[in-house]
Design a protein around this motif. Structure first.
Motif, PDB file in Angstrom:
ATOM      1  N   TYR A  37       0.851  -1.191   0.000  1.00 51.88           N
ATOM      2  CA  TYR A  37       0.000   0.000   0.000  1.00 51.88           C
ATOM      3  C   TYR A  37       0.886   1.241   0.000  1.00 51.88           C
ATOM      4  O   TYR A  37       2.089   1.162   0.253  1.00 51.88           O
ATOM      5  CB  TYR A  37      -0.935   0.025   1.221  1.00 51.88           C
ATOM      6  N   VAL A  38       0.276   2.385  -0.282  1.00 50.43           N
ATOM      7  CA  VAL A  38       0.936   3.687  -0.139  1.00 50.43           C
ATOM      8  C   VAL A  38       0.096   4.525   0.812  1.00 50.43           C
ATOM      9  O   VAL A  38      -1.077   4.238   1.037  1.00 50.43           O
ATOM     10  CB  VAL A  38       1.114   4.431  -1.496  1.00 50.43           C
ATOM     11  N   ASP A  39       0.711   5.541   1.365  1.00 51.15           N
ATOM     12  CA  ASP A  39      -0.021   6.394   2.307  1.00 51.15           C
ATOM     13  C   ASP A  39      -1.017   7.312   1.613  1.00 51.15           C
ATOM     14  O   ASP A  39      -2.082   7.603   2.156  1.00 51.15           O
ATOM     15  CB  ASP A  39       0.955   7.242   3.128  1.00 51.15           C
ATOM     16  N   LEU A  40      -0.666   7.794   0.416  1.00 46.68           N
ATOM     17  CA  LEU A  40      -1.503   8.780  -0.273  1.00 46.68           C
ATOM     18  C   LEU A  40      -1.362   8.613  -1.774  1.00 46.68           C
ATOM     19  O   LEU A  40      -0.257   8.432  -2.281  1.00 46.68           O
ATOM     20  CB  LEU A  40      -1.072  10.201   0.122  1.00 46.68           C
ATOM     21  N   GLN A  86      -8.829   2.478  -1.848  1.00 43.67           N
ATOM     22  CA  GLN A  86      -8.661   2.762  -0.427  1.00 43.67           C
ATOM     23  C   GLN A  86      -9.373   1.692   0.413  1.00 43.67           C
ATOM     24  O   GLN A  86      -8.819   1.196   1.391  1.00 43.67           O
ATOM     25  CB  GLN A  86      -9.194   4.152  -0.100  1.00 43.67           C
ATOM     26  N   THR A 130      -4.276   2.050  -0.442  1.00 46.22           N
ATOM     27  CA  THR A 130      -3.818   3.381  -0.038  1.00 46.22           C
ATOM     28  C   THR A 130      -4.548   3.779   1.232  1.00 46.22           C
ATOM     29  O   THR A 130      -5.701   3.385   1.449  1.00 46.22           O
ATOM     30  CB  THR A 130      -4.033   4.429  -1.154  1.00 46.22           C
ATOM     31  N   LYS A 131      -3.866   4.546   2.063  1.00 50.06           N
ATOM     32  CA  LYS A 131      -4.496   5.012   3.296  1.00 50.06           C
ATOM     33  C   LYS A 131      -5.365   6.241   3.060  1.00 50.06           C
ATOM     34  O   LYS A 131      -6.343   6.451   3.757  1.00 50.06           O
ATOM     35  CB  LYS A 131      -3.438   5.320   4.349  1.00 50.06           C
ATOM     36  N   ALA A 132      -4.983   7.062   2.076  1.00 50.28           N
ATOM     37  CA  ALA A 132      -5.708   8.306   1.837  1.00 50.28           C
ATOM     38  C   ALA A 132      -5.720   8.615   0.347  1.00 50.28           C
ATOM     39  O   ALA A 132      -4.838   8.180  -0.402  1.00 50.28           O
ATOM     40  CB  ALA A 132      -5.048   9.455   2.609  1.00 50.28           C
TER      41      ALA A 132
END
Length: 166
Positions: free
Chosen positions: A25-28, A51, A56-58
């Protein structure tokens, strides 16, 4: 609608990019540049799905106007960020105000673009604090400020630079 303007495309692109990066995953992740409302909405639905899948977190946008953000918000959540160019000579106060009102982080790029480092005011602030003019940064207060460690702030209207605090 273009093939790249679908929710499926957005999810597939996220999965492909994560595989290429060797990440789960990536944060954003952002829609980098707006397209038509229909395309933006389809991609936004895809990012929302990515998401919910934990890819992705955001999710956010880049270079979107308030109207374009309102259009995607009709089909999904409010973006967490709108990354836009903002500098001394280029700032969109209406979009900044809209983002503040809707709790969207307005993230600037090109922040130092147009900052007149040869300005005697900027040089004076840098010198008085023992920093170089390259350590003078933009500030969203529409004033030129001395850092807090210098004691009372001295402001110069109509500029957007401030000395970096150490």
């Amino acid at each position: 609608m273009q093939p790249a303007c679908t929710a499926e495309f957005a999810v597939g692109k996220m999965q492909y990019d994560l595989a290429q990066l060797g990440m789960k995953y990536v944060d954003l992740v952002l829609i980098h540049h707006p397209d038509t409302d229909a395309c933006n909405q389809a991609l936004w639905k895809g990012l929302e799905q990515a998401q919910s899948m934990g890819l992705t977190k955001a999710i956010g946008v880049s270079n979107f106007s308030p109207a374009q953000m309102e259009a995607i918000m009709r089909v999904g959540p409010t973006p967490v960020v709108n990354q836009c160019g903002m500098s001394l000579k280029n700032h969109d106060d209406a979009t900044i105000a809209w983002c503040q009102a809707h709790r969207v982080t307005y993230e600037a790029f090109d922040a130092m673009k147009g900052c007149d480092f040869s300005s005697s005011v900027v040089q004076g602030i840098a010198t008085s604090h023992g920093v170089g003019v390259a350590q003078v940064r933009t500030d969203n207060t529409s004033t030129l400020r001395q850092p807090r460690r210098a004691g009372p702030r001295q402001c110069f209207p109509a500029a957007w630079c401030s000395a970096v605090e150490h």
